[in-house]
Design a protein around this motif. Structure first.
Motif, mmCIF file in Angstrom:
data_model
loop_
_atom_site.group_PDB
_atom_site.id
_atom_site.type_symbol
_atom_site.label_atom_id
_atom_site.label_comp_id
_atom_site.label_asym_id
_atom_site.label_seq_id
_atom_site.Cartn_x
_atom_site.Cartn_y
_atom_site.Cartn_z
ATOM 1 N N TYR A 106 31.660 -63.483 42.176
ATOM 2 C CA TYR A 106 31.425 -62.037 42.407
ATOM 3 C C TYR A 106 30.913 -61.149 41.254
ATOM 4 C CZ TYR A 106 32.382 -56.983 43.105
ATOM 5 O OH TYR A 106 32.500 -55.468 42.927
ATOM 6 N N GLU A 107 31.320 -61.254 40.126
ATOM 7 C CA GLU A 107 30.845 -60.672 38.902
ATOM 8 C C GLU A 107 29.333 -61.017 38.703
ATOM 9 O OE1 GLU A 107 35.198 -60.371 39.156
ATOM 10 O OE2 GLU A 107 33.829 -61.788 39.394
ATOM 11 N N LEU A 108 29.376 -62.246 38.694
ATOM 12 C CA LEU A 108 27.758 -62.507 38.072
ATOM 13 C C LEU A 108 26.875 -62.141 38.981
ATOM 14 C CD1 LEU A 108 26.115 -64.213 36.060
ATOM 15 C CD2 LEU A 108 26.494 -66.200 37.286
ATOM 16 N N GLY A 109 27.032 -62.365 40.497
ATOM 17 C CA GLY A 109 25.952 -61.990 41.447
ATOM 18 C C GLY A 109 25.733 -60.384 41.220
ATOM 19 N N GLN A 111 26.443 -58.514 38.609
ATOM 20 C CA GLN A 111 25.674 -58.227 37.472
ATOM 21 C C GLN A 111 24.066 -58.519 37.226
ATOM 22 O OE1 GLN A 111 28.314 -60.583 35.120
ATOM 23 N NE2 GLN A 111 29.678 -58.997 34.093
ATOM 24 N N LEU A 112 23.738 -59.382 37.858
ATOM 25 C CA LEU A 112 22.301 -59.896 37.934
ATOM 26 C C LEU A 112 21.347 -59.075 38.921
ATOM 27 C CD1 LEU A 112 22.554 -63.841 38.013
ATOM 28 C CD2 LEU A 112 21.750 -62.317 36.516
ATOM 29 N N ARG A 113 22.016 -58.549 39.980
ATOM 30 C CA ARG A 113 21.673 -57.765 40.923
ATOM 31 C C ARG A 113 21.196 -56.231 39.872
ATOM 32 N NH1 ARG A 113 18.200 -55.828 44.061
ATOM 33 N NH2 ARG A 113 17.198 -57.933 43.041
ATOM 34 N N LEU A 114 22.294 -55.803 38.945
ATOM 35 C CA LEU A 114 22.409 -54.714 38.345
ATOM 36 C C LEU A 114 21.266 -54.637 37.191
ATOM 37 C CD1 LEU A 114 26.137 -53.817 38.110
ATOM 38 C CD2 LEU A 114 24.546 -52.364 39.197
ATOM 39 N N LEU A 137 32.129 -54.748 34.435
ATOM 40 C CA LEU A 137 32.621 -55.998 35.208
ATOM 41 C C LEU A 137 33.140 -57.145 34.500
ATOM 42 C CD1 LEU A 137 29.735 -55.982 37.877
ATOM 43 C CD2 LEU A 137 32.111 -55.937 38.398
ATOM 44 N N SER A 138 32.600 -57.371 33.067
ATOM 45 C CA SER A 138 33.205 -58.400 32.293
ATOM 46 C C SER A 138 34.577 -58.150 31.761
ATOM 47 C CB SER A 138 32.213 -58.532 31.252
ATOM 48 O OG SER A 138 32.282 -57.484 30.044
ATOM 49 N N GLN A 139 35.214 -56.733 31.971
ATOM 50 C CA GLN A 139 36.529 -56.381 31.566
ATOM 51 C C GLN A 139 36.535 -56.568 30.045
ATOM 52 O OE1 GLN A 139 39.169 -58.889 33.893
ATOM 53 N NE2 GLN A 139 39.340 -57.488 35.486
ATOM 54 N N GLN A 213 23.083 -58.031 28.263
ATOM 55 C CA GLN A 213 22.247 -59.203 28.339
ATOM 56 C C GLN A 213 23.023 -60.433 27.586
ATOM 57 O OE1 GLN A 213 18.665 -59.919 25.471
ATOM 58 N NE2 GLN A 213 17.768 -60.371 27.395
ATOM 59 N N LYS A 214 23.825 -60.092 26.529
ATOM 60 C CA LYS A 214 24.898 -61.214 26.019
ATOM 61 C C LYS A 214 25.992 -61.622 26.887
ATOM 62 C CE LYS A 214 26.104 -59.037 22.244
ATOM 63 N NZ LYS A 214 26.699 -58.769 20.847
ATOM 64 N N ILE A 215 26.322 -60.616 27.708
ATOM 65 C CA ILE A 215 27.492 -60.808 28.844
ATOM 66 C C ILE A 215 26.964 -61.787 29.849
ATOM 67 C CG2 ILE A 215 28.763 -59.857 30.604
ATOM 68 C CD1 ILE A 215 29.285 -57.396 28.679
ATOM 69 N N ILE A 216 25.797 -61.605 30.453
ATOM 70 C CA ILE A 216 25.162 -62.219 31.302
ATOM 71 C C ILE A 216 24.781 -63.875 30.998
ATOM 72 C CG2 ILE A 216 23.312 -62.709 32.970
ATOM 73 C CD1 ILE A 216 23.180 -59.657 33.268
ATOM 74 N N ARG A 217 24.303 -63.765 29.657
ATOM 75 C CA ARG A 217 23.883 -65.101 29.095
ATOM 76 C C ARG A 217 25.173 -66.122 28.940
ATOM 77 N NH1 ARG A 217 18.820 -65.616 28.125
ATOM 78 N NH2 ARG A 217 17.358 -63.983 27.652
ATOM 79 N N ASN A 218 26.156 -65.277 28.610
ATOM 80 C CA ASN A 218 27.418 -66.271 28.272
ATOM 81 C C ASN A 218 28.058 -67.054 29.484
ATOM 82 O OD1 ASN A 218 27.511 -65.593 25.336
ATOM 83 N ND2 ASN A 218 28.934 -63.822 25.604
ATOM 84 N N VAL A 219 27.715 -66.329 30.536
ATOM 85 C CA VAL A 219 28.253 -67.201 32.019
ATOM 86 C C VAL A 219 27.032 -67.708 32.695
ATOM 87 C CG1 VAL A 219 30.083 -65.567 31.888
ATOM 88 C CG2 VAL A 219 28.011 -64.906 33.187
ATOM 89 N N LEU A 220 25.930 -67.786 32.107
ATOM 90 C CA LEU A 220 24.808 -68.697 33.015
ATOM 91 C C LEU A 220 24.809 -70.125 32.476
ATOM 92 C CD1 LEU A 220 21.960 -66.144 33.014
ATOM 93 C CD2 LEU A 220 23.185 -66.695 34.924
#
Length: 220
Positions: A106-109, A111-114, A137-139, A213-220
């Motif tokens: 849920y969080e990643l979807g 985050q990418l939309r945001l 969203l990454s708490q 950007q770092k937060i999203i990259r860490n989970v892709l």
């Protein structure tokens, strides 16, 4: 098995460069195909022409945008459909090597939309709010800010910037007061009537962009 087909509409003149890499990053239920310089995505669905499948397609395209800056919209193909001609330019990079199918949360979807929405926003202060939601969203853990003699931790600064942008009136929180002192600002929330105040907060936007950007990259 029923399928729903989407036409992929790039925001510029370029289509997806590496079609094999794009197919590898898609789930098994999606098949990419190029016909006469037009890209399509065929999705296995419970019924034909299922509008609900657009959610799954959109989040894959949001991921593609984050990785490559290729902005693409999906339009469902129905038996009766008209569309306007789109023109523009797109500058982007290739899909990173080794990109595979994504395990979605849920969080990643979201985050990418945001991230995609923030990329379209022209007002830096509005962009701060969207980028902070990605971080939230990454708490995250926000280190305490003890002295105005040095900058706060980047995540803590993101929190401070969001507070200043979204609230009005005097600053009551002691840590936020220290941050205002560090920036040489009065201890008040965002004052849009003061150009210098607005310019200073705008200049801090890259901090949120980097952390989000770092937060999203860490989970892709």
């Amino acid at each position: 098995m029923p399928t729903t087909t989407f036409r992929l509409l790039p925001a510029g003149k370029r289509l997806i460069r590496d079609t094999d890499a794009f197919q590898r990053m898609l789930p098994e239920s999606m098949k990419f195909e190029r016909k006469k310089d037009t890209d399509y995505l065929e999705v296995q669905t419970e019924i034909e022409e299922d509008e609900r499948a657009k959610f799954m397609v959109t989040r894959e395209l949001d991921r593609l945008f984050f990785l490559t800056s290729v902005r693409i919209e999906a339009e469902i193909c129905t038996r009766m459909k008209t569309s306007a001609v789109r023109t523009g330019w797109s500058i982007h990079g290739p899909i990173p090597a080794g990109t595979e199918r994504q395990t979605w949360t849920y969080e990643l979807g979201l985050q990418l939309r945001l991230w995609a929405l923030a990329s379209e926003v022209l007002d830096p202060l509005s962009k701060i709010i969207l980028l902070y939601q990605i971080i939230e969203l990454s708490q995250p853990v926000f280190p305490r800010y003890a002295t105005a003699k040095q900058p706060p931790d980047p995540l803590t600064e993101c929190k401070f910037l969001r507070h200043l942008v979204t609230h009005a009136g005097n600053v009551e929180n002691e840590e936020l007061k220290r941050y205002c002192d560090y920036l040489d600002l009065p201890a008040v929330m965002l004052d849009r009537s003061d150009p210098a105040y607005v310019d200073l907060l705008n200049s801090r936007l890259p901090i949120l962009e980097t952390e989000a950007q770092k937060i999203i990259r860490n989970v892709l």
